[in-house]
Scaffold this active site. Structure first.
Site, mmCIF file in Angstrom:
data_model
loop_
_atom_site.group_PDB
_atom_site.id
_atom_site.type_symbol
_atom_site.label_atom_id
_atom_site.label_comp_id
_atom_site.label_asym_id
_atom_site.label_seq_id
_atom_site.Cartn_x
_atom_site.Cartn_y
_atom_site.Cartn_z
ATOM 1 N N CYS A 135 0.794 -1.233 0.000
ATOM 2 C CA CYS A 135 0.000 0.000 0.000
ATOM 3 C C CYS A 135 0.825 1.281 0.000
ATOM 4 O O CYS A 135 0.295 2.352 -0.281
ATOM 5 C CB CYS A 135 -0.951 0.013 1.193
ATOM 6 S SG CYS A 135 -2.175 -1.306 1.139
ATOM 7 N N HIS A 390 -8.832 3.691 -2.884
ATOM 8 C CA HIS A 390 -7.476 3.235 -2.530
ATOM 9 C C HIS A 390 -6.938 2.268 -3.581
ATOM 10 O O HIS A 390 -6.910 1.060 -3.375
ATOM 11 C CB HIS A 390 -7.529 2.576 -1.147
ATOM 12 C CG HIS A 390 -6.233 2.010 -0.664
ATOM 13 N ND1 HIS A 390 -4.999 2.457 -1.087
ATOM 14 C CD2 HIS A 390 -5.984 1.005 0.223
ATOM 15 C CE1 HIS A 390 -4.048 1.761 -0.466
ATOM 16 N NE2 HIS A 390 -4.620 0.868 0.317
ATOM 17 N N CYS A 422 -0.639 2.551 6.318
ATOM 18 C CA CYS A 422 -0.287 1.222 6.795
ATOM 19 C C CYS A 422 0.011 0.344 5.582
ATOM 20 O O CYS A 422 -0.335 0.690 4.449
ATOM 21 C CB CYS A 422 -1.409 0.621 7.640
ATOM 22 S SG CYS A 422 -2.991 0.448 6.776
ATOM 23 N N GLY A 424 0.248 -3.827 4.150
ATOM 24 C CA GLY A 424 -0.027 -5.242 4.355
ATOM 25 C C GLY A 424 1.208 -6.020 4.764
ATOM 26 O O GLY A 424 2.325 -5.692 4.353
#
Length: 459
Positions: A135, A390, A422, A424
């Site tokens: 991300c 996103h 954040c 993954g």
């Protein structure tokens, strides 16, 4: 005291021959910059890494939005072309193009990005590569280019991001190594992101109502920003096609507005939604980020080059930090990465005027903002991923552009900004940016205390 002053004079005399010709004199007096001690100001030497342009496509709902029939390379090409056309930059001068991207097979996406560069008008001499830190890939691409400029590898580069979650949905391909069963943290790397959201909510006491409230706020702020035309400076209209699923008919359209924003979202509407990942959980489709398609690009340069070209400086890249956290609660990443990046810039949380924190899930966004005790008036003032979307690899580049354009609008009352998200498998990333046109005019600096003597024997 006389000995201390004399010692400084001797040191300055030793340094004076090596000074830049543009620096006529040095003073042994206390620095009046007003920054915390670790914050090094180097603008006068022209070696800052600056951002002169940042653009993105609109973000559209995967599989049913405006880009559902658009090839990934046709998403990236318009923003790459925009940074050239809007700055009148000679494409031959670009040292590298780094593209953050996540879901597509690596070799295929690398080829698509190279193809997109050709569509945008770059010559064969300009290299292209991809980077995948999930991300944060778009932000990582920008950070990689900034680091390369700082290292002297080249003076001009583009950090970009691309994701078509229509073309490449989130799915595990192939088998999983059975060895993973022996390592709990390795197992947790395989947890669905929604489960990690539930874990954050449960472990840190984030309520369903708090999550739904965050979602409503995101949609209302994004809708207001859209209505006020705030995103027009960053969005590049894309001419593409839409195929009617029933008739197969194609029609040409221009996509210039984020299509996932729901202005009329209410708490009562969201309260009706059932949890998606856990029967008695709190994470729903309404308080999770939208699955999206989109791309963004950020043009970075050495300051001296930007000044020589007469380009306006949108922002200065001050610091970057990537950190690791527990994979089971990967959403807490910004709460760890933001302090690390802010400290690296020699600043404090209280120095930051604006935040763009990716809203992967409302649970983790709410937790991170509360953990860092951030002023809500400074965070995601134009909405976030819960409303805008996103597209994994593109989000970092999108956030950089959104932040810097908002900082420019706010003027001298807004000097430092942070982008964070954040990641993954349990990580977080953050970068500190400074508004470009105030780098040498310190409008919100802290008062500096008198300097200590160089050493105890100076008396």
């Amino acid at each position: 005291m006389e000995k201390a002053i004399q010692r400084q004079r001797v040191l300055l005399d030793h340094l004076r021959p090596s000074l830049s010709p543009s620096v006529s004199d040095l003073s042994a007096s206390v620095c009046l910059a007003g920054d915390s001690a670790a914050y090094q100001r180097s603008a006068v030497f022209g070696d800052d890494v600056v951002i002169v342009a940042a653009y993105r496509t609109a973000l559209c709902k995967a599989k049913r939005g405006g880009f559902k029939d658009t090839h990934p390379d046709d998403l990236l090409a318009p923003v790459l072309k925009a940074v050239l056309e809007k700055t009148n930059l000679n494409p031959n001068e670009v040292g590298d193009i780094v593209v953050g991207t996540v879901l597509a097979p690596g070799s295929q996406r690398a080829s698509e990005c190279r193809m997109a560069a050709f569509y945008a008008g770059f010559p064969e001499t300009v290299p292209v590569r991809t980077v995948n830190r999930q991300c944060s890939s778009g932000l990582q691409a920008v950070a990689d280019v900034a680091a390369s400029i700082k290292a002297g590898f080249y003076d001009i580069g583009i950090g970009a991001g691309l994701e078509s979650m229509t073309a490449n949905p989130m799915a595990w391909e192939g088998s999983v190594n059975p060895k993973v069963n022996k390592y709990q943290q390795a197992q947790d790397c395989l947890l669905p992101m929604g489960i990690t959201s539930e874990n954050v909510a449960h472990r840190y006491g984030v309520t369903r109502q708090e999550q739904d409230q965050a979602a409503v706020a995101s949609h209302k702020k994004a809708a207001a920003a859209t209505a006020a035309g705030k995103f027009k400076d960053e969005i590049i209209p894309v001419v593409t096609k839409i195929v009617d699923l029933k008739t197969g008919e194609e029609k040409q359209v221009m996509i210039a507005v984020d299509d996932g924003i729901r202005p009329n979202t209410t708490l009562s509407d969201l309260a009706k939604l059932k949890p998606v990942f856990k029967k008695d959980g709190s994470t729903t489709a309404g308080n999770s980020s939208q699955v999206s398609d989109g791309a963004g690009a950020v043009l970075l340069m050495r300051r001296s080059v930007a000044v020589q070209k007469g380009l306006p400086i949108l922002g200065v890249f001050r610091s970057f930090a990537a950190v690791g956290v527990d994979p089971a609660v990967m959403g807490v990443g910004p709460a760890v990465a933001i302090p690390a990046a802010v400290k690296s810039a020699g600043l404090e949380i209280s120095d930051i005027d604006l935040y763009e924190i990716n809203e992967a899930f409302a649970s983790q966004f709410v937790y991170c903002a509360k953990k860092l005790e951030l002023d809500p008036e400074k965070v995601n003032v134009n909405g976030g991923a819960l409303a805008i979307g996103h597209p994994l690899g593109a989000t970092g580049a999108r956030c950089v552009g959104t932040l810097l354009h908002e900082m420019k609008r706010r003027g001298k009352d807004c000097r430092f900004g942070v982008v964070s998200m954040c990641i993954g498998t349990g990580m977080g990333a953050a970068a500190v940016l400074e508004r470009g046109d105030c780098v040498d005019e310190l409008c919100n600096a802290r008062k500096i205390q008198p300097q200590n003597l160089l050493s105890k024997d100076a008396l």
